[in-house]
Design a protein around this motif. Structure first.
Motif, PDB file in Angstrom:
ATOM      1  N   THR A 264       0.819  -1.220   0.000  1.00 46.85           N
ATOM      2  CA  THR A 264       0.000   0.000   0.000  1.00 46.85           C
ATOM      3  C   THR A 264       0.849   1.265   0.000  1.00 46.85           C
ATOM      4  O   THR A 264       0.380   2.326  -0.414  1.00 46.85           O
ATOM      5  CB  THR A 264      -0.943   0.017   1.213  1.00 46.85           C
ATOM      6  N   SER A 265       2.091   1.176   0.438  1.00 52.45           N
ATOM      7  CA  SER A 265       2.965   2.356   0.436  1.00 52.45           C
ATOM      8  C   SER A 265       3.740   2.499  -0.868  1.00 52.45           C
ATOM      9  O   SER A 265       4.572   3.398  -0.991  1.00 52.45           O
ATOM     10  CB  SER A 265       3.948   2.283   1.611  1.00 52.45           C
ATOM     11  N   GLY A 266       3.474   1.609  -1.825  1.00 54.14           N
ATOM     12  CA  GLY A 266       4.125   1.713  -3.130  1.00 54.14           C
ATOM     13  C   GLY A 266       5.533   1.162  -3.178  1.00 54.14           C
ATOM     14  O   GLY A 266       6.255   1.389  -4.154  1.00 54.14           O
ATOM     15  N   GLN A 267       5.942   0.414  -2.128  1.00 50.09           N
ATOM     16  CA  GLN A 267       7.309  -0.115  -2.115  1.00 50.09           C
ATOM     17  C   GLN A 267       7.419  -1.464  -2.818  1.00 50.09           C
ATOM     18  O   GLN A 267       8.524  -1.904  -3.138  1.00 50.09           O
ATOM     19  CB  GLN A 267       7.783  -0.279  -0.665  1.00 50.09           C
ATOM     20  N   LEU A 268       6.284  -2.142  -3.057  1.00 52.24           N
ATOM     21  CA  LEU A 268       6.290  -3.466  -3.679  1.00 52.24           C
ATOM     22  C   LEU A 268       6.069  -3.321  -5.184  1.00 52.24           C
ATOM     23  O   LEU A 268       5.191  -2.577  -5.621  1.00 52.24           O
ATOM     24  CB  LEU A 268       5.170  -4.317  -3.072  1.00 52.24           C
ATOM     25  N   TYR A 269       6.869  -4.035  -5.971  1.00 52.45           N
ATOM     26  CA  TYR A 269       6.669  -3.997  -7.426  1.00 52.45           C
ATOM     27  C   TYR A 269       7.054  -5.338  -8.035  1.00 52.45           C
ATOM     28  O   TYR A 269       7.768  -6.138  -7.428  1.00 52.45           O
ATOM     29  CB  TYR A 269       7.494  -2.875  -8.065  1.00 52.45           C
ATOM     30  N   ARG A 270       6.566  -5.568  -9.255  1.00 52.50           N
ATOM     31  CA  ARG A 270       6.903  -6.788  -9.968  1.00 52.50           C
ATOM     32  C   ARG A 270       8.078  -6.523 -10.902  1.00 52.50           C
ATOM     33  O   ARG A 270       8.050  -5.596 -11.705  1.00 52.50           O
ATOM     34  CB  ARG A 270       5.700  -7.302 -10.764  1.00 52.50           C
TER      35      ARG A 270
END
Length: 1004
Positions: free
Chosen positions: A188-194
């Motif tokens: 939710t904080s935008g730190q995870l990506y593929r």
């Protein structure tokens, strides 16, 4: 003295030691009984109750893996943790130890497949089916549960005290919900990506494999040497390196100025090629860099002759490792002439062209300095294809920021599909190529035509240096028994360098946290810092079945759905049902609800890396248990955990809370065999903690841990165990003698002011030791504490104080102040030593404490004694230092007399001591120096002494003349004195002993 008098038995009139504390410990039998007693009395709960309201001290347990019996590394680790928590508990803290276990991940999955399927000839179920997935996960859970029980028993047998009835586990439903919640914070904080990275891939099975699913078999492979043309070099750096080289040459040889100018002109790298070597020709289309090592010496060479159909020709210039250029020349059937050294500073500026540039590989190929590069074989340069190798990927990712700064694209290509065919990202070999796509491997695991077509293309481009065949071990799937390949696949990552909204990044937060953390030993700080500084983005995903899922929904472009209501439904389900809820039928629709189109959002089925699980333990253990606190005071694990648990915990906590979950990090090394080699089954040099406990006892193992430099690698074997057994026996005998002597103790307190000097000296030593012990426990320097206590017991007590005071303790009258003061001091000595050692040797100290205090519950419910400030007396210590200097000369002289059989015991002596040093003589004034030297009499004279008197070089102006004692031998104390028989009622003993006998008779 008459024979009758000599034969009279006075032993019943002596205060001889009396104790049931045995000399032989019998630890293997007694220790399990104590474990059972502690369990029965509820020692853990008693400890918590006794510490209620105190300041908390929390050592957070790094979770071992629940898949087998404990090994020596576990024992070392848990003993260290136990000593720390016990030492703080006994110093006024509430030091609660909560053990934990890591339960998810491949090793358990592997064991279930092995034991429940392969061993029974059964096919592994299709885990794409929800019911099969959930059933398989239940099998994994049961397996982990079994080993948690086994390891708990083994840890308790080591003497570890903690909340084993209520440990934390990563597979607990609440833990799984919290782990999922931590992941969702990143999402939710935008730190995870593929993103993507290479994994071992089975073309036959169309699945990614982990290392544990792979076995190695010998195969014969194509091997090639390839020329990468140098396209660019920093001219200023090249010029400086050439000048540096020829300055050295000119200094060491007769090189004329004109010759140097010619040589320098020829030494430019213009037109040269960097040569690489690989056993996987099919990975050349994936090449994006060349790795070198600044530890290797390289040279620029010119081909002077060649006998080959393809490959380098006369006049070509090549860069190779100096140690390998002859071997390379032999492979290519050429002769090389060295031109000059090529320095690493120069290599780092070089950009090469791809050898298949003509087919569309028009991107630059940089040179990267890599730790994985060696000159054991090949050329000293490593072809780097980040799509097709872990080290290649790491080398590439480690340099991403530097490459982007140079304007070089860092995109990793997908050159090979899951079916083994080249994709269109491999120009000249993909579907669009003439003849269609080449294939690395077919569905039966057979080699395709990729190698052949790549080699032909290299020959056509005039960039093949040499080719050959090589036999080597190659990874195969244990299921299909077919070879696997490394290929790039989509994975889930956490950004290390994305702005988190406050100007910080995960990397900057982690580095700041490292600076604010105490490291023991201090070098751990730089090690962890170096890893965080250089690490690429954090890869979270695994293609497994057993673990917490990456419970997010993503669209086809990898964008993550951010919806608080969806997340709340996921976490509520995990809390009630565990992470199995993610795989249940209808889970996608259940969690998405009516607000989101299930055709748009894909349910991610990857599993979280177990390091993320364990990195979250601070959240569901420290934060959620009221008997603990966040952050922890200490994390303690092996030095490999700078890359593991310390690392993942730091990143997880910094990403979600902005700081480390610990205030201090302690690391220990690894246990080697006593010859320094690694312990291994094949060498037969393993030491199992279960065997040591069965043969010698857990306290022996604990003493070994306490006497090692645990911060470094330690050694363990039979002789080292025996050394610790010997040291333990001496400690035990010290405790035994004190217990025996204290059998006559009435508990009388003697005012400090009334005590003899020798007793005050021992109290001074206790005060000094108290500081050493407390500071040692604070510094986690257990070897210093143990060494100090052992030396104190052996040297200060057994060999000095006890020896000196035995006569007074055994023979003095009941009213003797000397005897009563000594008993009071021994009582203090016992209490301090036993409590100080209790964290380290919990079984032995418990046995000793209960032997002394039969009505007590446990030594582990005690606190360290408070030491009065008045006990510290440096002036007295200095004075007695002088007295003991003189004593060493006396004991040295008497030892020679004993050796030469002129005396049998020191009580037969009455030496004359000559002291020419006024300071030493003054220290002896007023002392019963005969008692201190354990002689029947002694004479101290203030002079230099005769020339033939005994001397020690290290003690100046002191000499000793050995003399025999005059008088008769006291039948009670065995001292030879002139007053034996002076009391007519007791004609066989000295006046002192006669008075004692009269007092004893009156008491009866």
């Amino acid at each position: 003295m008459t024979d009758t008098a000599e034969k009279q038995d006075y032993s019943s009139t002596l205060y001889l030691p009396q104790t049931e504390f045995p000399m032989r410990a019998g630890l293997p039998q007694k220790e399990p009984e104590m474990v059972a007693r502690w369990q029965e009395m509820g020692l853990y709960k008693r400890l918590r109750a006794s510490a209620a309201g105190r300041e908390k001290f929390v050592l957070h347990d790094g979770p071992p893996y629940a898949n087998g019996n404990i090994h020596i590394g576990h024992a070392l680790n848990k003993i260290l943790k136990d000593v720390i928590t016990r030492s703080f508990q006994m110093r006024g803290y509430d030091a609660n130890y909560v053990p934990g276990w890591d339960c998810h991940g491949l090793p358990i999955e592997w064991k279930i497949e092995e034991e429940n399927y392969r061993a029974k000839g059964k096919e592994k179920p299709d885990l794409k089916q929800p019911s099969a997935m959930i059933e398989f996960r239940k099998e994994c859970r049961a397996y982990a549960e079994k080993w948690i029980g086994v390891q708990s028993g083994e840890f308790k047998r080591l003497g570890i005290e903690g909340d084993f009835d209520n440990p934390y586990t990563t597979m607990n439903f609440h833990a799984e919900a919290r782990i999922a919640g931590e992941l969702l914070k990143f999402a939710t904080s935008g730190q995870l990506y593929r993103g993507s990275k290479p994994v071992m891939w089975s073309v036959v099975e169309r699945t990614a494999l982990a290392e544990a699913e792979v076995e190695y078999h010998e195969v014969e492979s194509d091997t090639i040497w390839v020329k990468f043309p140098v396209q660019h070099v920093d001219r200023e750096r090249e010029k400086a390196c050439i000048s540096q080289y020829f300055d050295f040459v000119q200094m060491n040889s007769e090189l004329a100025a004109s010759e140097r100018a010619t040589a320098e002109a020829a030494a430019k790298i213009d037109g040269a090629s960097i040569v690489i070597w690989t056993t996987t020709p099919w990975t050349i289309p994936g090449n994006r860099a060349i790795s070198f090592s600044s530890r290797i010496e390289y040279g620029l060479y010119e081909v002077v002759s060649a006998v080959n159909d393809y490959g380098p020709q006369p006049g070509e210039k090549l860069v190779l490792a100096e140690t390998l250029h002859r071997d390379c020349a032999s492979k290519a059937k050429i002769e090389l002439r060295p031109i000059r050294k090529v320095f690493s500073d120069e290599l780092a500026t070089i950009i090469c062209a791809h050898p298949l540039e003509a087919l569309g590989y028009t991107f630059p190929v940089p040179l990267l300095d890599g730790d994985h590069v060696t000159d054991d074989a090949g050329t000293g340069f490593v072809h780097t294809a980040p799509s097709h190798g872990r080290e290649d990927f790491d080398a590439w990712m480690d340099n991403v920021r530097a490459l982007e700064a140079r304007g070089i694209s860092t995109k990793i290509p997908f050159t090979v599909g899951d079916d083994g065919y080249y994709t269109d990202e491999a120009p000249g070999f993909g579907p669009s190529a003439e003849g269609g796509a080449a294939r690395v491997m077919d569905d039966n695991g057979k080699k395709g035509d990729a190698n052949k077509r790549v080699i032909e293309a290299l020959i056509a481009a005039n960039h093949l240096f040499a080719r050959g065949r090589i036999k080597h071990d190659y990874p195969h799937s244990w299921r299909s028994k077919k070879p696997v390949i490394f290929r790039n696949t989509p994975q889930w990552f956490v950004y290390m360098d994305r702005d988190l909204g406050d100007g910080s990044t995960l990397r900057s937060r982690a580095l700041k946290a490292i600076d604010e953390t105490r490291f023991v030993p201090a070098m751990g700080q730089n090690r962890l810092r170096g890893m965080i500084e250089q690490r690429p983005d954090w890869v979270l995903s695994r293609q497994r079945a057993w673990g917490v899922p990456i419970c997010v929904f993503a669209d086809k472009d990898g964008n993550v759905l951010v919806d608080d209501e969806v997340n709340a439904r996921i976490l509520e389900a995990f809390e009630k049902e565990g992470a199995d809820a993610w795989f249940a039928p209808g889970a996608k629709e259940r969690f998405l609800g009516d607000a989101h189109n299930p055709d748009i959002w894909n349910q991610v089925m990857d599993i979280l890396d177990v390091w993320f699980d364990s990195g979250c333990t601070h959240a569901f253990t420290l934060e959620d248990r009221p008997d603990l606190k966040w952050p922890a005071d200490v994390y303690l694990e092996g030095s490999d955990q700078h890359r593991g648990w310390f690392h993942s915990s730091l990143l997880e906590s910094c990403g979600t809370r902005g700081r480390a979950p610990y205030n201090a990090v302690i690391t220990h090394g690894f246990t080697m065999a006593e010859d320094g080699r690694k312990m291994s089954k094949s060498l037969g040099n393993q030491v199992f903690p279960q065997d040591v406990m069965k043969e010698s006892g857990a306290d022996i193992l604990r003493l070994w841990v306490m006497t090692t430099d645990y911060w470094e690698d330690q050694r363990l074997g039979k002789s080292i165990i025996q050394t610790n057994i010997d040291a333990y026996r001496k400690l035990r005998n010290t405790l035994r003698w004190m217990l025996g002597t204290l059998a006559h103790d009435k508990g009388e307190e003697i005012a400090y002011a009334d005590m003899p000097e020798l007793e005050k000296l021992m109290l001074h030593r206790l005060a000094e030791l108290d500081k050493v012990v407390r500071e040692g426990y604070d510094a986690f320097d257990f070897k210093k504490i143990t060494r100090s206590l052992i030396d104190f017991s052996n040297i200060e007590l057994s060999a000095f104080y006890f020896d000196v005071r035995k006569d007074a303790l055994y023979c003095d009258a009941p009213s003797s102040l000397r005897r009563r003061a000594s008993l009071a001091v021994i009582r203090k000595l016992f209490d301090c030593l036993v409590t100080w050692m209790a964290p380290m040797l919990p079984f032995t100290t418990e046995e000793a404490w209960l032997s002394r205090n039969p009505s007590a519950d446990s030594v582990h419910l005690e606190q360290f004694s408070e030491i009065p400030a008045e006990w510290l007396n440096p002036a007295l210590d200095e004075k007695w230092g002088k007295i003991r200097q003189v004593r060493t000369v006396v004991t040295g002289a008497l030892e020679i007399e004993r050796k030469d059989k002129r005396i049998g015991s020191s009580l037969e002596a009455a030496p004359v001591v000559h002291v020419g040093d006024p300071a030493l003589f003054q220290a002896l004034e007023g002392q019963d120096f005969a008692e201190i030297c354990i002689t029947s009499d002694i004479t101290v004279v203030a002079d230099e002494g005769p020339a033939d008197a005994f001397r020690l070089p290290e003690v100046g102006k002191v000499s000793v003349e050995p003399k025999l004692a005059e008088g008769r031998k006291c039948a009670r104390s065995w001292r030879i004195t002139k007053d034996v028989g002076s009391d007519p009622d007791y004609p066989e003993v000295s006046a002192r002993d006669a008075a004692a006998l009269r007092e004893l008779a009156a008491l009866r």
